[in-house]
Design a protein around this motif. Structure first.
Motif, PDB file in Angstrom:
ATOM      1  N   THR A 105      48.063  54.102  21.025  1.00 57.77           N
ATOM      2  CA  THR A 105      48.814  52.987  20.213  1.00 57.77           C
ATOM      3  C   THR A 105      47.784  52.691  19.133  1.00 57.77           C
ATOM      4  O   THR A 105      46.511  52.740  19.112  1.00 57.77           O
ATOM      5  CB  THR A 105      49.254  51.763  20.904  1.00 57.77           C
ATOM      6  OG1 THR A 105      48.153  51.009  21.524  1.00 57.77           O
ATOM      7  CG2 THR A 105      50.166  52.280  22.194  1.00 57.77           C
ATOM      8  N   GLU A 106      48.389  51.877  18.119  1.00 56.48           N
ATOM      9  CA  GLU A 106      47.622  51.131  17.133  1.00 56.48           C
ATOM     10  C   GLU A 106      46.777  49.891  17.987  1.00 56.48           C
ATOM     11  O   GLU A 106      47.163  49.721  18.996  1.00 56.48           O
ATOM     12  CB  GLU A 106      48.603  50.388  16.162  1.00 56.48           C
ATOM     13  CG  GLU A 106      49.275  51.630  15.334  1.00 56.48           C
ATOM     14  CD  GLU A 106      50.086  51.035  14.363  1.00 56.48           C
ATOM     15  OE1 GLU A 106      50.583  49.916  14.473  1.00 56.48           O
ATOM     16  OE2 GLU A 106      50.685  51.910  13.348  1.00 56.48           O
ATOM     17  N   ARG A 108      52.200  49.778  17.953  1.00 58.67           N
ATOM     18  CA  ARG A 108      53.100  50.849  17.732  1.00 58.67           C
ATOM     19  C   ARG A 108      52.448  52.200  17.908  1.00 58.67           C
ATOM     20  O   ARG A 108      51.262  52.826  18.130  1.00 58.67           O
ATOM     21  CB  ARG A 108      53.415  51.057  16.179  1.00 58.67           C
ATOM     22  CG  ARG A 108      54.011  49.902  15.745  1.00 58.67           C
ATOM     23  CD  ARG A 108      54.322  50.008  14.221  1.00 58.67           C
ATOM     24  NE  ARG A 108      54.860  48.856  13.610  1.00 58.67           N
ATOM     25  CZ  ARG A 108      56.118  48.299  13.677  1.00 58.67           C
ATOM     26  NH1 ARG A 108      57.154  48.962  14.438  1.00 58.67           N
ATOM     27  NH2 ARG A 108      56.507  47.518  13.442  1.00 58.67           N
ATOM     28  N   VAL A 109      53.325  53.111  18.885  1.00 65.24           N
ATOM     29  CA  VAL A 109      52.830  54.300  19.036  1.00 65.24           C
ATOM     30  C   VAL A 109      52.434  55.444  18.195  1.00 65.24           C
ATOM     31  O   VAL A 109      52.889  55.587  17.314  1.00 65.24           O
ATOM     32  CB  VAL A 109      53.978  54.969  20.235  1.00 65.24           C
ATOM     33  CG1 VAL A 109      53.604  56.505  20.443  1.00 65.24           C
ATOM     34  CG2 VAL A 109      54.378  54.074  21.224  1.00 65.24           C
ATOM     35  N   THR A 110      51.396  56.006  18.160  1.00 63.88           N
ATOM     36  CA  THR A 110      50.714  56.964  17.428  1.00 63.88           C
ATOM     37  C   THR A 110      50.975  58.416  18.119  1.00 63.88           C
ATOM     38  O   THR A 110      51.021  59.297  17.306  1.00 63.88           O
ATOM     39  CB  THR A 110      49.269  56.697  16.944  1.00 63.88           C
ATOM     40  OG1 THR A 110      48.327  56.642  18.055  1.00 63.88           O
ATOM     41  CG2 THR A 110      49.005  55.302  16.268  1.00 63.88           C
ATOM     42  N   GLN A 111      50.870  58.283  19.382  1.00 64.91           N
ATOM     43  CA  GLN A 111      50.830  59.777  20.000  1.00 64.91           C
ATOM     44  C   GLN A 111      51.058  59.711  21.487  1.00 64.91           C
ATOM     45  O   GLN A 111      50.603  58.736  22.059  1.00 64.91           O
ATOM     46  CB  GLN A 111      49.727  60.765  19.496  1.00 64.91           C
ATOM     47  CG  GLN A 111      48.559  60.454  19.931  1.00 64.91           C
ATOM     48  CD  GLN A 111      47.384  61.401  19.399  1.00 64.91           C
ATOM     49  OE1 GLN A 111      47.813  62.651  19.322  1.00 64.91           O
ATOM     50  NE2 GLN A 111      46.233  60.830  18.974  1.00 64.91           N
ATOM     51  N   GLY A 116      56.098  48.128  23.771  1.00 65.58           N
ATOM     52  CA  GLY A 116      56.857  47.480  24.716  1.00 65.58           C
ATOM     53  C   GLY A 116      58.473  47.495  24.432  1.00 65.58           C
ATOM     54  O   GLY A 116      59.131  47.328  25.530  1.00 65.58           O
ATOM     55  N   SER A 117      58.747  47.727  23.113  1.00 66.97           N
ATOM     56  CA  SER A 117      60.252  48.073  22.747  1.00 66.97           C
ATOM     57  C   SER A 117      60.799  49.385  23.784  1.00 66.97           C
ATOM     58  O   SER A 117      61.919  49.442  23.852  1.00 66.97           O
ATOM     59  CB  SER A 117      60.289  47.859  21.443  1.00 66.97           C
ATOM     60  OG  SER A 117      60.120  49.203  20.935  1.00 66.97           O
ATOM     61  N   LYS A 158      56.012  39.904  31.805  1.00 72.41           N
ATOM     62  CA  LYS A 158      55.411  39.568  30.657  1.00 72.41           C
ATOM     63  C   LYS A 158      53.991  39.053  30.684  1.00 72.41           C
ATOM     64  O   LYS A 158      53.073  39.372  29.723  1.00 72.41           O
ATOM     65  CB  LYS A 158      56.124  38.791  29.821  1.00 72.41           C
ATOM     66  CG  LYS A 158      57.730  39.197  29.488  1.00 72.41           C
ATOM     67  CD  LYS A 158      57.824  40.507  28.655  1.00 72.41           C
ATOM     68  CE  LYS A 158      59.442  40.516  28.511  1.00 72.41           C
ATOM     69  NZ  LYS A 158      60.002  41.530  29.234  1.00 72.41           N
ATOM     70  N   MET A 159      53.682  38.165  31.634  1.00 74.24           N
ATOM     71  CA  MET A 159      52.559  37.502  31.823  1.00 74.24           C
ATOM     72  C   MET A 159      51.415  38.678  32.233  1.00 74.24           C
ATOM     73  O   MET A 159      50.348  38.558  31.727  1.00 74.24           O
ATOM     74  CB  MET A 159      52.352  36.296  32.682  1.00 74.24           C
ATOM     75  CG  MET A 159      53.190  35.184  32.375  1.00 74.24           C
ATOM     76  SD  MET A 159      52.869  33.816  33.651  1.00 74.24           S
ATOM     77  CE  MET A 159      51.380  33.595  33.659  1.00 74.24           C
ATOM     78  N   ALA A 160      51.773  39.531  33.144  1.00 73.25           N
ATOM     79  CA  ALA A 160      50.731  40.735  33.366  1.00 73.25           C
ATOM     80  C   ALA A 160      50.604  41.477  32.093  1.00 73.25           C
ATOM     81  O   ALA A 160      49.405  42.042  31.888  1.00 73.25           O
ATOM     82  CB  ALA A 160      51.273  41.428  34.628  1.00 73.25           C
TER      83      ALA A 160
END
Length: 146
Positions: free
Chosen positions: A27-28, A34-37, A59-60, A69-71
């Protein structure tokens, strides 16, 4: 023994990712990560094709109603501090199937040692008691141990 995370530009080269049987996402380094690969193993585990997840916030794609979400925030906090970390999260595939995911994350650095991406290695777990060093509940961050 746990294999090291991919952590260099060479390690995350697409040909190297494809040779790795582990489910890997890159990810970035800034929110929303955002996923890069991804590699084929990640596609098989999560149900998304690389073309449809590239550029989307991680996450989406994987988080859902029972994702702690805390973890997840603690994991990101470790990453932003330049540390590797791991935790068991409840995640969801594209089809909505819920799974326990032992995720290990860490920075990817260039030749100068600058963090250029984050990497995650995902592993579906059936028995969380057998994951050495992983927290029993998804609520605590776990510093990575080699």
């Amino acid at each position: 023994k746990t294999r090291p995370l991919p952590n260099t530009i060479n390690d995350i080269d697409s040909s190297h990712l494809e040779e790795d049987a582990r489910a890997i996402v890159v990810t970035e380094t800034k929110s929303p990560f955002r996923v890069t690969q991804v590699n084929s193993s990640w596609e098989a585990l999560c149900g998304y094709q690389r073309e449809e997840c590239k550029g989307r916030p991680l996450g989406s794609l994987l988080n859902g109603p029972e994702t702690d979400k805390m973890a997840a925030t603690a994991l990101v906090s470790n990453l932003l501090s330049g540390e590797e970390a791991g935790v068991i999260l409840t995640n969801y595939t594209k089809t909505g199937r819920k799974f326990k995911n032992y995720v290990r994350v860490g920075p990817v650095v260039d030749e100068m040692g600058k963090t250029i991406n984050f990497v995650g290695v995902l592993k579906e777990v059936v028995d969380t008691e057998k994951v050495m060093g992983a927290p029993k509940s998804g609520g605590t961050k776990l510093p990575f141990m080699s």
